[in-house]
Enzyme design. Structure first.
Site, PDB file in Angstrom:
ATOM      1  N   GLU A  82       1.320   2.567   5.554  1.00  0.00           N
ATOM      2  CA  GLU A  82       1.394   2.269   4.126  1.00  0.00           C
ATOM      3  C   GLU A  82       0.547   1.048   3.773  1.00  0.00           C
ATOM      4  O   GLU A  82       0.504   0.070   4.528  1.00  0.00           O
ATOM      5  CB  GLU A  82       2.855   2.022   3.734  1.00  0.00           C
ATOM      6  N   GLU A  86       1.779  -4.533  -5.304  1.00  0.00           N
ATOM      7  CA  GLU A  86       3.015  -4.511  -6.089  1.00  0.00           C
ATOM      8  C   GLU A  86       3.072  -5.715  -7.030  1.00  0.00           C
ATOM      9  O   GLU A  86       2.858  -6.859  -6.605  1.00  0.00           O
ATOM     10  CB  GLU A  86       4.238  -4.493  -5.168  1.00  0.00           C
TER      11      GLU A  86
END
Length: 341
Positions: A82, A86
């Site tokens: 991943e 964010e």
């Protein structure tokens, strides 16, 4: 394989099978796509139905405001590698960069916060550049973080290195049952301040591989060397490369002058027939109306005559009733005759 999606007027049409809408709340305008959170449980998200194996992803966007609201760009593999961007709705000065390898969540010390100028109000280009040597995060073309392969956890073992899809969306971190997640997201969400909107103008994807229809895992190591590539075009790639469907106006403009004249003539003929039919129906309706009016007048004359006769009989002490003007029918409730006058 390089593709650019301008997020206007539903250009990310999920019905085409290229992207999958995994959460409702996405709307499109002539300028950008809006990912909206209105209430608890909302998580508007799109996910690509294609994978990239090394390459880059750029997104021009504004993050959502709102305490507890998290906006994100995520690259994720089936092996749970991943790469993350964010944004916390209450943080107007920084964005978090992060990565995971093979789903390893034993530690959460890989995140690095980098400065960005008011991401909720200003458009920025957030780019991820990824290959087997290093991973870079860029803002408006400037590198803000670099992760060399060997510096990832496990001397590269947990470096993201398997084919990934692309995900964009927002979610309510402040609604999490985990107190740590709520704290990280900036606190609980006040939905009286909704809607919370994340806006995306453009998405650019570059898969470093060419003419690959499928990626497969050669073993269970999760290493990039184990990834097998099948040559060809995947159905998603064929869809992307297919020319967009032409509109009716575009198809009409491509017709010859003769064909256009024929179409206009046909339309004119149909309209003329429609006018004739409409006129005929109107004439018939008017004639029918006259007949109905004549019948009604005749009926009125009969009833008026009977009514005058009735009044005369009443005045003379007689009580006569015409069976045609005062019909009687049985009342099933009483077994009697009910006067329906």
């Amino acid at each position: 394989m390089e593709f650019n999606w301008n997020m206007t007027n539903t250009t990310l049409d999920t019905s085409q099978g290229v992207w999958n809408n995994t959460g409702p709340g996405i709307s499109y305008s002539d300028k950008f796509a809006t990912f909206t959170i209105n209430q608890k449980g909302d998580a508007p998200t799109i996910q690509s139905n294609f994978y990239i194996f090394w390459g880059s992803v750029s997104v021009i966007m504004k993050a959502s405001s709102g305490q507890g609201i998290v906006s994100s760009i995520v690259l994720e593999s089936d092996d749970l590698d991943e790469i993350d961007w964010e944004w916390i709705g209450g943080n107007s000065t920084h964005v978090q960069t992060n990565y995971f390898g093979k789903g390893n969540t034993t530690v959460y010390d890989r995140a690095i916060w980098v400065e960005v100028d008011n991401p909720q109000e200003n458009w920025h280009n957030y780019t991820t550049v990824w290959d087997q040597n290093q991973l870079q995060w860029l803002i408006d073309g400037q590198v803000v973080r670099t992760l060399p392969y060997a510096q990832a956890d496990g001397n590269g073992t947990f470096y993201p290195q398997s084919p990934m899809d692309v995900r964009l969306g927002s979610w309510g971190g402040g609604d999490s049952p985990s107190p740590d997640t709520v704290k990280w997201a900036g606190g609980a969400i006040d939905y009286s301040k909704a809607p919370f909107n994340m806006e995306v103008a453009d998405v650019y994807v570059n898969d470093a591989q060419r003419n690959v229809s499928q990626y497969t895992y050669g073993d269970h190591s999760g290493s990039w060397q184990s990834i097998k590539m099948v040559t060809g075009n995947s159905p998603v790639r064929q869809t992307i490369l297919s020319p967009p469907a032409e509109s009716v106006s575009q198809k009409f403009n491509e017709l010859s002058t003769g064909a256009k004249i024929a179409i206009f003539a046909s339309i004119g003929g149909v309209l003329a027939i429609g006018v004739i039919v409409c006129g005929f129906c109107c004439i018939r309706q008017r004639k029918a109306g006259r007949r109905e009016r004549a019948l009604a007048d005749a009926q009125w004359d009969r009833e008026y005559t009977e009514f005058n006769n009735y009044k005369q009989q009443m005045a003379g002490g007689k009580f006569g009733f015409s069976s045609s003007s005062i019909p009687l029918s049985p009342n099933p409730q009483h077994g009697l005759l009910e006067n329906k006058f």
